[in-house]
Design a protein around this motif. Structure first.
Motif, PDB file in Angstrom:
ATOM      1  N   ASP A  12       0.841  -1.208   0.000  1.00 29.65           N
ATOM      2  CA  ASP A  12       0.000   0.000   0.000  1.00 29.65           C
ATOM      3  C   ASP A  12       0.867   1.245   0.000  1.00 29.65           C
ATOM      4  O   ASP A  12       1.904   1.277   0.652  1.00 29.65           O
ATOM      5  N   VAL A  13       0.387   2.236  -0.691  1.00 32.28           N
ATOM      6  CA  VAL A  13       0.993   3.562  -0.591  1.00 32.28           C
ATOM      7  C   VAL A  13      -0.128   4.545  -0.356  1.00 32.28           C
ATOM      8  O   VAL A  13      -1.118   4.546  -1.100  1.00 32.28           O
ATOM      9  N   GLY A  14       0.004   5.359   0.677  1.00 31.65           N
ATOM     10  CA  GLY A  14      -1.025   6.353   0.959  1.00 31.65           C
ATOM     11  C   GLY A  14      -2.401   5.710   1.102  1.00 31.65           C
ATOM     12  O   GLY A  14      -3.399   6.255   0.638  1.00 31.65           O
ATOM     13  N   GLY A  15      -2.438   4.524   1.711  1.00 31.24           N
ATOM     14  CA  GLY A  15      -3.708   3.859   1.974  1.00 31.24           C
ATOM     15  C   GLY A  15      -4.322   3.181   0.761  1.00 31.24           C
ATOM     16  O   GLY A  15      -5.449   2.684   0.813  1.00 31.24           O
ATOM     17  N   LYS A  16      -3.576   3.142  -0.339  1.00 30.43           N
ATOM     18  CA  LYS A  16      -4.125   2.540  -1.550  1.00 30.43           C
ATOM     19  C   LYS A  16      -3.262   1.345  -1.941  1.00 30.43           C
ATOM     20  O   LYS A  16      -2.032   1.431  -1.886  1.00 30.43           O
ATOM     21  N   GLU A  17      -3.878   0.244  -2.293  1.00 36.87           N
ATOM     22  CA  GLU A  17      -3.071  -0.925  -2.663  1.00 36.87           C
ATOM     23  C   GLU A  17      -2.532  -0.751  -4.083  1.00 36.87           C
ATOM     24  O   GLU A  17      -3.297  -0.644  -5.047  1.00 36.87           O
ATOM     25  N   ILE A  18      -1.217  -0.711  -4.189  1.00 39.31           N
ATOM     26  CA  ILE A  18      -0.589  -0.498  -5.498  1.00 39.31           C
ATOM     27  C   ILE A  18      -0.043  -1.821  -6.047  1.00 39.31           C
ATOM     28  O   ILE A  18      -0.273  -2.169  -7.192  1.00 39.31           O
ATOM     29  N   LEU A  19       0.687  -2.548  -5.225  1.00 40.10           N
ATOM     30  CA  LEU A  19       1.150  -3.861  -5.678  1.00 40.10           C
ATOM     31  C   LEU A  19       0.120  -4.886  -5.230  1.00 40.10           C
ATOM     32  O   LEU A  19      -0.291  -4.916  -4.077  1.00 40.10           O
ATOM     33  N   PRO A  37       2.929   0.179 -18.408  1.00 40.00           N
ATOM     34  CA  PRO A  37       2.425   1.541 -18.583  1.00 40.00           C
ATOM     35  C   PRO A  37       2.635   2.379 -17.326  1.00 40.00           C
ATOM     36  O   PRO A  37       2.887   1.854 -16.249  1.00 40.00           O
ATOM     37  N   ASN A  38       2.527   3.703 -17.482  1.00 40.74           N
ATOM     38  CA  ASN A  38       2.620   4.599 -16.342  1.00 40.74           C
ATOM     39  C   ASN A  38       1.581   4.237 -15.310  1.00 40.74           C
ATOM     40  O   ASN A  38       0.439   3.933 -15.657  1.00 40.74           O
ATOM     41  N   GLY A  39       1.985   4.249 -14.069  1.00 42.20           N
ATOM     42  CA  GLY A  39       1.035   3.983 -13.001  1.00 42.20           C
ATOM     43  C   GLY A  39       0.834   2.516 -12.708  1.00 42.20           C
ATOM     44  O   GLY A  39       0.020   2.159 -11.852  1.00 42.20           O
ATOM     45  N   SER A  40       1.594   1.635 -13.378  1.00 39.01           N
ATOM     46  CA  SER A  40       1.378   0.209 -13.146  1.00 39.01           C
ATOM     47  C   SER A  40       2.051  -0.270 -11.860  1.00 39.01           C
ATOM     48  O   SER A  40       1.811  -1.383 -11.406  1.00 39.01           O
ATOM     49  N   GLY A  41       2.912   0.578 -11.273  1.00 38.42           N
ATOM     50  CA  GLY A  41       3.506   0.207  -9.984  1.00 38.42           C
ATOM     51  C   GLY A  41       4.988  -0.133 -10.058  1.00 38.42           C
ATOM     52  O   GLY A  41       5.542  -0.697  -9.118  1.00 38.42           O
ATOM     53  N   LYS A  42       5.640   0.255 -11.147  1.00 42.96           N
ATOM     54  CA  LYS A  42       7.063  -0.093 -11.313  1.00 42.96           C
ATOM     55  C   LYS A  42       7.928   0.608 -10.266  1.00 42.96           C
ATOM     56  O   LYS A  42       8.759  -0.020  -9.604  1.00 42.96           O
ATOM     57  N   SER A  43       7.725   1.929 -10.121  1.00 46.66           N
ATOM     58  CA  SER A  43       8.524   2.660  -9.118  1.00 46.66           C
ATOM     59  C   SER A  43       8.194   2.179  -7.715  1.00 46.66           C
ATOM     60  O   SER A  43       9.076   2.049  -6.862  1.00 46.66           O
ATOM     61  N   THR A  44       6.929   1.876  -7.501  1.00 43.53           N
ATOM     62  CA  THR A  44       6.527   1.368  -6.187  1.00 43.53           C
ATOM     63  C   THR A  44       7.300   0.098  -5.842  1.00 43.53           C
ATOM     64  O   THR A  44       7.818  -0.041  -4.733  1.00 43.53           O
ATOM     65  N   LEU A  45       7.421  -0.791  -6.819  1.00 46.19           N
ATOM     66  CA  LEU A  45       8.180  -2.021  -6.586  1.00 46.19           C
ATOM     67  C   LEU A  45       9.624  -1.698  -6.202  1.00 46.19           C
ATOM     68  O   LEU A  45      10.178  -2.257  -5.265  1.00 46.19           O
TER      69      LEU A  45
HETATM   70  N1  ADP Z   1       2.600   8.566  -2.338  1.00 50.54           N
HETATM   71  C1  ADP Z   1       1.558   8.070  -3.029  1.00 50.54           C
HETATM   72  N2  ADP Z   1       0.310   8.171  -2.550  1.00 50.54           N
HETATM   73  C2  ADP Z   1      -0.738   7.672  -3.221  1.00 50.54           C
HETATM   74  N3  ADP Z   1      -0.606   7.048  -4.412  1.00 50.54           N
HETATM   75  C3  ADP Z   1       0.596   6.907  -4.951  1.00 50.54           C
HETATM   76  C4  ADP Z   1       1.754   7.412  -4.287  1.00 50.54           C
HETATM   77  N4  ADP Z   1       2.827   7.141  -5.050  1.00 50.54           N
HETATM   78  C5  ADP Z   1       2.364   6.490  -6.140  1.00 50.54           C
HETATM   79  N5  ADP Z   1       1.035   6.362  -6.087  1.00 50.54           N
HETATM   80  C6  ADP Z   1       0.173   5.719  -7.072  1.00 50.54           C
HETATM   81  O1  ADP Z   1       0.650   4.417  -7.262  1.00 50.54           O
HETATM   82  C7  ADP Z   1       0.453   4.017  -8.598  1.00 50.54           C
HETATM   83  C8  ADP Z   1       1.739   3.432  -9.148  1.00 50.54           C
HETATM   84  O2  ADP Z   1       2.718   4.439  -9.207  1.00 50.54           O
HETATM   85  P1  ADP Z   1       4.198   4.126  -9.660  1.00 50.54           P
HETATM   86  O3  ADP Z   1       4.728   3.015  -8.870  1.00 50.54           O
HETATM   87  O4  ADP Z   1       4.946   5.409  -9.621  1.00 50.54           O
HETATM   88  O5  ADP Z   1       3.991   3.659 -11.165  1.00 50.54           O
HETATM   89  P2  ADP Z   1       4.994   3.614 -12.379  1.00 50.54           P
HETATM   90  O6  ADP Z   1       6.373   3.788 -11.844  1.00 50.54           O
HETATM   91  O7  ADP Z   1       4.767   2.282 -12.968  1.00 50.54           O
HETATM   92  O8  ADP Z   1       4.610   4.698 -13.302  1.00 50.54           O
HETATM   93  C9  ADP Z   1      -0.032   5.245  -9.344  1.00 50.54           C
HETATM   94  O9  ADP Z   1      -1.433   5.118  -9.509  1.00 50.54           O
HETATM   95  C10 ADP Z   1       0.292   6.380  -8.429  1.00 50.54           C
HETATM   96  O10 ADP Z   1      -0.651   7.416  -8.563  1.00 50.54           O
END
Ligand code: ADP
Ligand code: MG
Lengths: 251, 489
Positions: A12-19, A37-45
């Motif tokens: 979760d990031v900011g209360g939202k499940e990303i991975l 694609p953008n927003g798929s969670g690559k940076s999150t990983l």
């Molecule tokens: N700090 C945050 N709070 C809430 N949502 C976030 C935060 N950081 C990233 N996100 C959301 O997480 C999702 C994945 O982001 P990210 O990992 O940056 O994707 P990518 O690198 O694949 O473009 C996006 O929908 C983004 O809006």
């Protein structure tokens, strides 16, 4: 043995499940590409692997060198050989790049119980690594990333990687914002670091970088999961068809 | 343990084990009875065998002090100080005044060795780092030793305790003492004038470039004892001196008062560089104990083309109330103030400078870096003024504040008064925070939270550090790291 083993990872990031249930296994010596694609969670990983505060793992496991990675603090992970080349490297005003490199290298060595390098040894090492990346003395004297062009920032990331000699390198969109010449320099820098002991994960949005850093395995990520894996030809296919087809697959 | 909770844990332990100068030296001391009245002043003066004029000067200050009230305008908070519950004089029993090293209580020598300040000249010469620094060591209220006196004498430089100077160079002391900070100046300075017990005296004769750095190390040891040092530095025409003071104190539960006065006089074409590394005990994690550092420091650029620069690294004390200033009286004179003020835990800092432009074409420069962490408060207060006749006065001020965490405060209070139309005063100010992103970037490269903060802060204060003498810059850098331990989280 697997260097990195991710199983059913939810974060979760900011209360939202990303991975949302990601699996990935990486062996030493391999180069993996993660596209998506953008927003798929690559940076999150990448942040979850590096241990960034605020990225909560809610389920699943990550093992690194056979041990639980998630219980380690970010600086401990770094000392154990995990390196993240940032998508947006940060500025540290007033701190010379040279000082930063030295502080980082010594911090890691200290933690591993190794001897610190003497000043001449260190300078020789930096000069050797910097030369290949087209980084001159002047750039090393400037404050970390302050006033650096996009290309300079990315080359600086690769220099740090070369100097710290990590075991697992994660490169987050290191190609973004680079012109073709800068891209070649960066790719060459990365290729030099390919070795049997080291694994590299290249995160990219475009196939372009993969012409220069040829991966062993390509993964496609969508909505927080790996949805497909294959050889380098998968990247070509994506370039041709786009991500749209995959997104429907993932849904 | 995740980094954040680990560092929060460390914040809780930022007191005792961290202040490494907090030990107490066990020696016998000779004290004046507790409390302050005329007899205390007479006691101190008699202890020091002072001439009549000095006693009268003190008494005049004392009577003035009785009419004054403590200043209230600074952004600091503390309970009432009971001036009758303090000792105003304490001297190590075995050494009533500076003598040869062999006569000094070995415990005191050990204390300075522990502080990293060698007092034996041969040891100093052996240690390459500080070989060119003469030291005056002040233990509680008394100067215990001055090194390299002979070498300095050959150059014509007078460097020693002010008590000696009062007896041996009365003509200089009478002429200059109180000429920059008059006995009527302010509550704390007036108190100091009445009861000061020792401090350093420096005179650099005409045309002499002082052959070594001069420094004074102040150490408070006694309990319940106020420390009131008095420093007087005179740079005669065309001379140059670089002077450094360092300060430490043991950890004590009660607050200790330190009210020093420093006066600098630069005559025609003379230059004085004055650096301070202040590391008095800051109090514990709950804000208990620590030094009240209420200090008046002022330099007078009395001659034409004279120059005075103040560089300070302020990391200690529970409360700092301090405004090293320059009176730019001589035409073309120049004043500088470079400051790093760090507050952590419950520390309170209200510090800054005054640049008073009186002469023609006078210039001044102020670079202030305030760093606040913990639940501390850090205020920069500065006055830049130009007199009607100060044609061509120029000032440049740059005030930057850095916040670590969100429970501390940084404030900037600049006062500007330009009475001459040709005045050019420039002021820049910024406030920034160490961002989580920046910290994470450093952690990812293997730095610990503390190393990361120290690195970022050292970058922030770089412009000031470079004005310190080399060997002290290194010391200051380490001190900055130590005083910010436990500040992340
Ligand atoms: N700090 C945050 N709070 C809430 N949502 C976030 C935060 N950081 C990233 N996100 C959301 O997480 C999702 C994945 O982001 P990210 O990992 O940056 O994707 P990518 O690198 O694949 O473009 C996006 O929908 C983004 O809006
Ligand atoms: Mg991204």
């Amino acid at each position: 043995m697997n260097l990195l083993e991710i199983k059913n990872l939810h974060a979760d990031v900011g209360g939202k499940e990303i991975l949302q249930g990601l699996d990935l296994t990486v062996k030493a010596g391999e180069v993996h590409a993660i596209m998506g694609p953008n927003g798929s969670g690559k940076s999150t990983l990448s942040y979850v692997l590096a241990g960034k505060p605020g990225y909560e793992v809610t389920q699943g496991s990550v093992r690194y060198e056979g041990k639980d990675l998630l219980e380690l603090a970010p600086d401990e992970r770094a000392a154990k050989g995990i390196f993240l080349a940032f998508q947006y490297p940060l500025e540290i005003p007033g701190v010379a790049t040279m000082t930063f490199l030295r502080t980082a290298l010594n911090a890691q060595k200290k933690r591993r119980g190794e001897a610190e390098l003497s000043t001449p040894e260190f300078l020789r090492l930096v000069r050797e690594k910097a030369g290949g990346l087209g980084i001159d003395q002047d750039m090393l004297k400037r404050a970390v990333n302050v006033g650096f062009s996009g290309g300079e920032k990315k080359r600086n990331e690769i220099l740090q990687m070369a100097l710290l000699e990590p075991k697992l390198c994660v490169l987050d969109e290191t190609d973004s914002g680079l012109d073709i010449d800068a891209l070649k320099i960066v790719a060459e820098g990365v290729n030099k670091l390919r070795s049997k002991e080291r694994a590299i994960i290249v995160i990219t949005h475009y196939q372009r970088l993969l012409n220069h850093i040829v991966p062993d395995i390509v993964h496609v990520m969508a909505k927080g999961k790996i949805v497909r894996s294959g050889g380098p030809e998968l990247a070509q296919e994506l370039e041709a068809c786009g991500y749209a087809a995959l997104e429907t697959e993932a849904a | 343990m995740p980094a954040v909770s680990e560092t929060v844990e460390r914040v809780r332990s930022i007191d005792v084990d961290q202040y490494k100068y907090g030990f107490v030296t066990d020696i016998e001391s000779d004290k004046a009875p507790k409390g302050l009245d005329e007899s205390t002043v007479r006691f101190i003066s008699a202890k020091k065998n002072e001439p009549q004029w000095m006693l009268e000067w003190r008494l005049q200050a004392f009577h003035r002090w009785l009419t004054l009230r403590e200043p209230q305008w600074a952004r600091v908070n503390y309970g009432p100080i009971d001036y009758q519950d303090l000792y105003y004089y304490s001297a190590p029993k075995s050494t009533p005044g500076p003598k040869s090293l062999d006569e000094i209580d070995p415990e005191i020598l050990k204390t300075y060795a522990k502080l990293g300040i060698p007092l034996r000249e041969q040891e100093m010469l052996a240690g390459v780092e500080r070989s060119n620094v003469a030291v005056d060591a002040v233990f509680d209220s008394v100067s215990v030793v001055t090194t390299f006196k002979e070498e300095l004498k050959q150059a014509g430089v007078i460097f020693g305790s002010i008590s000696d100077a009062i007896r041996e160079h009365p003509e200089l002391v009478r002429k200059y003492l109180g000429s920059v900070v008059p006995i009527t100046d302010n509550f704390f300075a007036t108190l100091n004038s009445a009861v000061f017990s020792d401090g350093s005296f420096v005179y650099i004769p005409k045309g002499v470039r002082c052959p070594m750095e001069l420094s004074t190390y102040f150490r408070i040891n006694e309990k319940n004892t106020g420390q009131f040092e008095r420093t007087l530095i005179i740079a005669d025409e065309g001379s140059y001196v670089s002077y450094l003071e360092g300060c430490t104190a043991p950890m004590r539960d009660e607050n200790q008062l330190h009210a020093a006065v420093v006066e600098l006089i630069a005559l025609d074409d003379a230059e004085i560089k004055y650096s301070t590394i202040q590391n008095w005990y800051p109090g514990d994690a709950q804000g208990k104990g620590g030094i009240y550092n209420f200090v008046t420091k002022r330099g007078d650029c009395r001659g034409k083309n004279s120059k005075i620069s103040w560089t300070q690294v302020e990391t200690g004390s529970a409360i700092t109330w301090k405004y090293p200033s320059c009176i730019l009286r001589g035409d073309n004179s120049n004043g500088e103030f470079y400051s790093i003020a760090i507050s952590n835990g419950h520390q309170q800092v209200d510090s800054g400078t005054k640049m008073i432009h009186l002469g023609k074409n006078t210039t001044s420069r102020v670079i202030s870096k305030g760093i606040a962490a913990g639940v501390s408060n850090n205020t920069y207060r500065g006055l830049i003024s130009s007199h009607r006749k100060a044609t061509g006065a120029r000032n440049f001020t740059n005030c930057d504040s850095l916040l670590i965490g969100d429970k501390c405060g940084a404030h900037t209070v600049p006062y500007i008064e330009a009475k001459n139309a040709s005045t050019v005063f420039e002021h820049e100010a910024t406030t920034s925070k160490i961002s989580d992103e920046q910290l994470f970037y450093c952690l990812q490269r293997g730095l610990s939270g503390e190393e990361a903060v120290a690195l970022i802060v050292n970058g922030f204060v770089k412009d000031v550090l470079q004005h310190l003498p080399m060997e002290f810059a290194v010391e200051a850098q380490k001190l900055i790291a130590i005083s910010l331990e436990g500040s992340v989280g």
